[in-house]
Design an enzyme around this catalytic site. Structure first.
Site, PDB file in Angstrom:
ATOM      1  N   HIS A  36      31.499  50.933  38.954  1.00 22.84           N
ATOM      2  CA  HIS A  36      32.512  50.628  37.934  1.00 22.84           C
ATOM      3  C   HIS A  36      31.963  49.704  36.852  1.00 22.84           C
ATOM      4  CE1 HIS A  36      35.235  52.519  40.797  1.00 22.84           C
ATOM      5  NE2 HIS A  36      36.075  52.659  39.784  1.00 22.84           N
ATOM      6  N   LYS A 100      42.137  50.604  49.029  1.00 21.35           N
ATOM      7  CA  LYS A 100      43.112  49.868  49.821  1.00 21.35           C
ATOM      8  C   LYS A 100      43.550  48.609  49.098  1.00 21.35           C
ATOM      9  CE  LYS A 100      39.902  47.215  52.713  1.00 21.35           C
ATOM     10  NZ  LYS A 100      40.033  45.769  52.574  1.00 21.35           N
TER      11      LYS A 100
END
Lengths: 198, 299
Positions: A36, A100
């Site tokens: 990212h 998550k």
């Protein structure tokens, strides 16, 4: 239980709502912190992410006789990608994120604007989830970032997730956070009033 | 005390086996609480669904002898050894076991050079594995181990009391407030339902070290100090009324346990150090014979 089958498109994604339990079959690409940051800084993507799903996961992978075998592959905490995720939606056209812990307002707005959902996998359930991986099809940026941070191209079958942020502004995380913060305030008040009675 | 060739070989085998079991099997006391949580959650909820997957994952990891969680974490080792024990020799043998456990896939390539970002792929480097030696009066060697993942480590917290924003003063009520604040802030991120290890007092360093050592206590262990025993129970019960639930999905089980210790402090300091452990609580230990073979599993 809903099914989401490859190839994915915006229409399927827009039909999903917070609370839906979904089984995903088809392609997933892992990508976490290093990937990212790399994309954010303008790094060239080695894969075309258009209409794909990114999985926040750093798997345990062994190389056996020239083939890769995934030994464990649960989700990692997603919130670390909060500064970047919306941009990956805008610039690369992903339609799903699996991770998550949920993500924040920037990602939620990105989901609404670009047609994307956040799927919550069960943290720590590395074996249940690894069993759903049918093949490792390729790997990118492994030399650069190391095995856990590489992009692993996986084919999965009935990969179990829960939609916790949808493309209509719904987020289970902001609801639970709001309610639990209120619940804590009332618990603390409770203690105060019993203390006063004494 | 020098180990001979056979003892070295046995110690290596014992440590490799300890790493394998720690990574792939959950201790009995934790599994018991996980099962209770599974029963407690309501049917047809995402919380129940999460607990069912967790339960299945525990069975699967054990039967396949593969890591419960892909984040095999910081390798934390607590060695209780007799007087005259050679710590350097143990460290060398243990590091070899770590390298081989990594090659076998019991451990992920999990140790990154912070400055260069390089993963040496063998799990060795400054600070890793993290080995803590203590001398004891017994003749045998006792090695306890925890694998603590990054998700749960990241939600650990340290508070300095008084804390104005939380109206937390320098007493057990203040301690309670900051612990509950940490529980609310950890939601979702630390793979709940989790377990807290807490230490009140100490300095910033010793407090965190001791809070992790609290996680070596079994979940059914009762605190000898009545005030802390009461606080441990209260933290679990109160947290489970907050509706955070497994994975932060909402639900009845937010914590499986809470263990608290106290260290002396300076008059000027009052720290509360909190270490969060996820449900994938990987903790094991062994007692070794004179030949360095495993004589007893500790959990």
């Amino acid at each position: 239980m809903k099914k989401l089958n490859y190839p994915f498109d915006e229409k399927q994604i827009r039909a999903l709502k917070v609370g839906d339990m979904v089984m995903i079959s088809g392609k997933l690409f892992t990508g976490r912190d290093a990937v990212h940051k790399y994309l954010h800084e303008g790094g060239k993507s080695p894969v075309n992410f258009k209409n794909q799903i990114i999985y926040h996961c750093g798997p345990v992978v062994l190389e056996k006789g020239g083939k890769y075998e995934v030994m464990a592959a649960g989700p990692t905490t997603s919130i670390r990608e909060e500064p970047y995720q919306w941009e990956v939606m805008r610039d690369h056209g992903i339609v799903g994120v699996i991770g998550k812990g949920g993500m924040g307002p920037k990602t939620l707005e990105g989901c609404r604007k670009y047609g994307c959902v956040y799927f919550h996998a069960i943290g720590g359930a590395a074996q249940v989830l690894a069993e759903k991986i049918k093949s490792v099809d390729d790997v990118y940026l492994k030399e650069k970032f190391g095995s856990p941070e590489a992009i692993w191209e996986l084919t999965v079958e009935d990969f179990p997730v829960v939609v916790t942020m949808d493309s209509h502004g719904g987020s289970l995380h902001s609801v639970v956070e709001g309610e639990s913060t209120k619940a804590l305030a009332s618990e603390l008040k409770k203690k105060k009033s019993t203390a006063k009675k004494k | 005390m020098k180990l001979d060739k056979d003892q070295k070989k046995n110690l290596y085998d014992s440590m490799l086996e300890l790493i394998r079991v720690t990574s792939t099997q959950i201790p009995e006391d934790v599994q018991k609480e996980v099962l209770k949580a599974l029963k407690r959650e309501k049917k047809n909820t995402t919380a129940k669904y999460a607990m069912e997957i967790i339960d299945k994952n525990i069975e699967l990891a054990k039967s396949k002898s593969q890591p419960l969680c892909q984040d095999t974490g910081t390798v934390l080792v607590y060695v209780d050894h007799p007087v005259g024990f050679n710590q350097g020799e143990f460290t060398k043998i243990f590091e070899k076991a770590v390298v081989d456990a990594t090659k076998k896939g019991y451990l992920r390539q999990n140790s990154v050079d912070t400055l260069t970002g390089k993963n040496d792929s063998m799990n060795l480097g400054p600070g890793h594995p993290s080995i803590h030696f203590h001398e004891h009066k017994k003749k045998s060697l006792e090695v306890k181990m925890m694998l603590k993942g990054g998700g749960c480590e990241n939600v650990g917290a340290q508070y300095s009391l008084p804390n104005v924003a939380l109206e937390a003063g320098r007493d057990l009520d203040g301690v309670r407030k900051v612990i509950l604040d940490a529980v609310v802030k950890a939601q979702g991120k630390g793979c709940g339902p989790g377990v807290l290890g807490v230490t009140i007092g100490g300095d910033r360093g010793s407090g965190y070290i001791a809070s992790k050592e609290q996680l070596l206590r079994t979940l059914d262990d009762k605190n000898d100090i009545p005030a802390l025993k009461k606080l441990e129970k209260d933290i679990v019960e109160t947290s489970n009324r907050l509706g955070i639930g497994p994975m932060g999905f909402g639900g009845k089980t937010t914590l499986l346990g809470c263990k608290i210790s106290a260290l002396n402090r300076l008059p000027a300091s009052y720290f509360v150090s909190i270490s969060y452990m996820c449900w994938a609580f990987r903790r094991q230990g062994v007692t070794l014979t004179g030949k360095q073979k495993i004589s007893k599993w500790l959990y």
